[in-house]
Design a protein around this motif. Structure first.
Motif, PDB file in Angstrom:
ATOM      1  N   ALA A  60       9.114  -4.664  -8.647  1.00 31.52           N
ATOM      2  CA  ALA A  60       9.475  -3.529  -7.800  1.00 31.52           C
ATOM      3  C   ALA A  60       9.441  -2.227  -8.587  1.00 31.52           C
ATOM      4  N   ILE A  61       8.853  -1.212  -7.966  1.00 33.67           N
ATOM      5  CA  ILE A  61       8.899   0.158  -8.478  1.00 33.67           C
ATOM      6  C   ILE A  61       9.517   0.986  -7.362  1.00 33.67           C
ATOM      7  N   PRO A  62      10.816   1.243  -7.402  1.00 35.07           N
ATOM      8  CA  PRO A  62      11.498   1.899  -6.284  1.00 35.07           C
ATOM      9  C   PRO A  62      10.853   3.219  -5.882  1.00 35.07           C
ATOM     10  N   ASN A  63      10.695   3.403  -4.561  1.00 37.92           N
ATOM     11  CA  ASN A  63      10.211   4.685  -4.080  1.00 37.92           C
ATOM     12  C   ASN A  63      11.304   5.732  -4.226  1.00 37.92           C
ATOM     13  N   GLY A  64      10.937   6.973  -4.052  1.00 38.27           N
ATOM     14  CA  GLY A  64      11.883   8.056  -4.285  1.00 38.27           C
ATOM     15  C   GLY A  64      12.907   8.252  -3.193  1.00 38.27           C
ATOM     16  N   PHE A  65      12.888   7.397  -2.166  1.00 35.20           N
ATOM     17  CA  PHE A  65      13.766   7.593  -1.021  1.00 35.20           C
ATOM     18  C   PHE A  65      14.817   6.498  -0.890  1.00 35.20           C
ATOM     19  N   THR A  66      14.856   5.578  -1.866  1.00 30.92           N
ATOM     20  CA  THR A  66      15.777   4.445  -1.786  1.00 30.92           C
ATOM     21  C   THR A  66      16.519   4.283  -3.105  1.00 30.92           C
ATOM     22  N   ALA A  67      17.813   4.060  -3.034  1.00 30.18           N
ATOM     23  CA  ALA A  67      18.627   3.912  -4.247  1.00 30.18           C
ATOM     24  C   ALA A  67      18.177   2.700  -5.065  1.00 30.18           C
ATOM     25  N   ARG A  68      18.165   2.868  -6.370  1.00 30.89           N
ATOM     26  CA  ARG A  68      17.708   1.819  -7.268  1.00 30.89           C
ATOM     27  C   ARG A  68      18.539   0.538  -7.147  1.00 30.89           C
ATOM     28  N   ASP A  69      19.819   0.662  -6.834  1.00 30.12           N
ATOM     29  CA  ASP A  69      20.657  -0.540  -6.769  1.00 30.12           C
ATOM     30  C   ASP A  69      20.314  -1.434  -5.580  1.00 30.12           C
ATOM     31  N   ARG A  70      19.421  -0.968  -4.701  1.00 29.43           N
ATOM     32  CA  ARG A  70      18.967  -1.798  -3.591  1.00 29.43           C
ATOM     33  C   ARG A  70      17.928  -2.825  -4.018  1.00 29.43           C
ATOM     34  N   TYR A  71      17.508  -2.794  -5.286  1.00 35.36           N
ATOM     35  CA  TYR A  71      16.422  -3.651  -5.756  1.00 35.36           C
ATOM     36  C   TYR A  71      16.888  -4.738  -6.724  1.00 35.36           C
ATOM     37  N   ALA A  72      18.155  -5.068  -6.679  1.00 36.25           N
ATOM     38  CA  ALA A  72      18.692  -6.052  -7.624  1.00 36.25           C
ATOM     39  C   ALA A  72      18.032  -7.413  -7.479  1.00 36.25           C
ATOM     40  N   HIS A  73      17.453  -7.687  -6.317  1.00 35.68           N
ATOM     41  CA  HIS A  73      16.840  -8.984  -6.080  1.00 35.68           C
ATOM     42  C   HIS A  73      15.426  -9.089  -6.634  1.00 35.68           C
ATOM     43  N   ALA A  74      14.842  -7.988  -7.085  1.00 26.89           N
ATOM     44  CA  ALA A  74      13.477  -8.028  -7.628  1.00 26.89           C
ATOM     45  C   ALA A  74      13.448  -8.825  -8.925  1.00 26.89           C
ATOM     46  N   ASP A  75      12.311  -9.466  -9.204  1.00 26.25           N
ATOM     47  CA  ASP A  75      12.167 -10.241 -10.434  1.00 26.25           C
ATOM     48  C   ASP A  75      11.994  -9.335 -11.652  1.00 26.25           C
ATOM     49  N   VAL A  76      11.289  -8.223 -11.458  1.00 24.36           N
ATOM     50  CA  VAL A  76      11.142  -7.199 -12.485  1.00 24.36           C
ATOM     51  C   VAL A  76      11.319  -5.853 -11.808  1.00 24.36           C
ATOM     52  N   LEU A  77      12.095  -4.977 -12.414  1.00 26.23           N
ATOM     53  CA  LEU A  77      12.358  -3.649 -11.853  1.00 26.23           C
ATOM     54  C   LEU A  77      11.906  -2.592 -12.847  1.00 26.23           C
ATOM     55  N   PHE A 137       0.811  -1.217   0.000  1.00 26.37           N
ATOM     56  CA  PHE A 137       0.000   0.000   0.000  1.00 26.37           C
ATOM     57  C   PHE A 137       0.846   1.268   0.000  1.00 26.37           C
ATOM     58  N   ASP A 138       1.525   1.537   1.112  1.00 26.99           N
ATOM     59  CA  ASP A 138       2.262   2.797   1.251  1.00 26.99           C
ATOM     60  C   ASP A 138       3.426   2.878   0.271  1.00 26.99           C
ATOM     61  N   GLY A 139       3.391   3.886  -0.592  1.00 26.38           N
ATOM     62  CA  GLY A 139       4.469   4.087  -1.547  1.00 26.38           C
ATOM     63  C   GLY A 139       4.286   3.334  -2.842  1.00 26.38           C
ATOM     64  N   LEU A 140       3.333   2.403  -2.888  1.00 27.23           N
ATOM     65  CA  LEU A 140       3.092   1.625  -4.108  1.00 27.23           C
ATOM     66  C   LEU A 140       1.721   1.945  -4.690  1.00 27.23           C
ATOM     67  N   LEU A 141       0.675   1.779  -3.896  1.00 25.46           N
ATOM     68  CA  LEU A 141      -0.653   2.186  -4.356  1.00 25.46           C
ATOM     69  C   LEU A 141      -0.842   3.690  -4.208  1.00 25.46           C
ATOM     70  N   MET A 142      -0.381   4.241  -3.097  1.00 26.28           N
ATOM     71  CA  MET A 142      -0.476   5.679  -2.851  1.00 26.28           C
ATOM     72  C   MET A 142       0.858   6.200  -2.330  1.00 26.28           C
ATOM     73  N   ASP A 143       1.187   7.439  -2.669  1.00 26.72           N
ATOM     74  CA  ASP A 143       2.458   8.015  -2.247  1.00 26.72           C
ATOM     75  C   ASP A 143       2.340   8.623  -0.851  1.00 26.72           C
ATOM     76  N   THR A 144       1.946   7.795   0.099  1.00 27.54           N
ATOM     77  CA  THR A 144       1.832   8.250   1.476  1.00 27.54           C
ATOM     78  C   THR A 144       3.202   8.474   2.111  1.00 27.54           C
ATOM     79  N   GLU A 145       4.246   7.937   1.502  1.00 29.93           N
ATOM     80  CA  GLU A 145       5.597   8.172   2.016  1.00 29.93           C
ATOM     81  C   GLU A 145       5.933   9.664   1.949  1.00 29.93           C
ATOM     82  N   ALA A 146       5.543  10.302   0.846  1.00 30.29           N
ATOM     83  CA  ALA A 146       5.863  11.720   0.662  1.00 30.29           C
ATOM     84  C   ALA A 146       5.113  12.589   1.671  1.00 30.29           C
ATOM     85  N   THR A 147       3.826  12.281   1.909  1.00 30.21           N
ATOM     86  CA  THR A 147       3.075  13.083   2.874  1.00 30.21           C
ATOM     87  C   THR A 147       3.579  12.851   4.293  1.00 30.21           C
TER      88      THR A 147
END
Length: 253
Positions: A184-201, A10-20
């Motif tokens: 994975a769709i990286p949120n704006g607060f985490t470096a993209r290289d942290r998602y290398a383990h995702a099946d699709v980025l 939910f948070d950061g994926l369905l809605m950008d509640t991380e930013a608020t």
């Protein structure tokens, strides 16, 4: 094996509640003439970390800090900026495409149902989901797979017939530990290289068809369920959180 269900954080994926969330904390620090150090703001796990944030603010303000007043002021501010928040761009078309194909839809969040359900209801999207599985229903939060296992149990599908969608590295770990493939769709607060383990980025959901995303999964994937125009993945069960159903819960407070 054909995909029967899609499970969304939910948070950061369905809605950008991380930013608020971040905005509200920065705003509250400024009410005291201070600036929040945003490095490491988001925890590497699900669950509520608001108390540690208030402790840090109290330490910075000193003996005059009024925690109840601070919390009330910050939450009022956040509610004000949050009222216009909708689904993240591109997510709505994905949900619609899934419904046309009869795929079942679920939410697996570390936040409690009291946060997830009203936010989805406010935008008119709650009825799209067959299942809610939330952080107040499990003993351990992401990266533990408990909430994903709960969602799968309520959906009644094996993990190989479902796909997870996440915005955080620890969310990806949780989904994969439950046996799910994860987009994975990286949120704006985490470096993209942290998602290398995702099946699709992906960079974003907008402008990318759901069929294209699923086709990029390891081994390829086909959407099962009813054909276009068949049974909807929504329904009244979402409003009841699927037999009593209740991301990061750090995003709710």
């Amino acid at each position: 094996m054909a995909i029967q269900a899609l499970i969304f954080d939910f948070d950061g994926l369905l809605m950008d509640t991380e930013a608020t969330l971040l905005d509200s904390w920065q705003w509250e620090w400024r009410q005291h003439g201070l600036e929040l150090d945003t490095s490491g703001f988001f925890a590497e796990h699900g669950g509520d970390v608001s108390e540690s944030r208030y402790t840090a603010l109290a330490r910075a303000v000193g003996s005059g800090f009024d925690r109840p007043a601070s919390h009330s002021r910050r939450m009022a501010y956040r509610e004000k900026i949050h009222t216009t928040l909708g689904l993240i761009d591109g997510i709505g078309p994905w949900l619609a495409a899934a419904q046309r194909r009869g795929l079942r839809l679920a939410v697996a969040s570390s936040s409690p149902a009291t946060w997830v359900r009203p936010n989805l209801a406010r935008t008119g999207d709650l009825a799209r989901f067959d299942v809610l599985a939330c952080g107040d229903e499990v003993d351990r939060h992401k990266p533990d797979p408990a909430v994903y296992r709960l969602a799968l149990s309520r959906l009644g599908v094996p993990p190989e017939e479902a796909v997870a969608f996440e915005d955080s590295p620890h969310g990806v770990v949780a989904a994969q530990a439950a046996g799910l493939r994860c987009v994975a769709i990286p949120n704006g607060f985490t470096a993209r290289d942290r998602y290398a383990h995702a099946d699709v980025l992906l960079d974003r959901a907008a402008g990318v068809a759901l069929e294209e995303v699923l086709a990029r999964l390891p081994g390829g994937a086909s959407a099962g369920g009813a054909s276009a125009g068949g049974a909807s993945a929504g329904g009244a069960s979402a409003g009841g959180a699927s037999a009593g159903g209740a991301g990061r819960s750090s995003s709710r407070a």
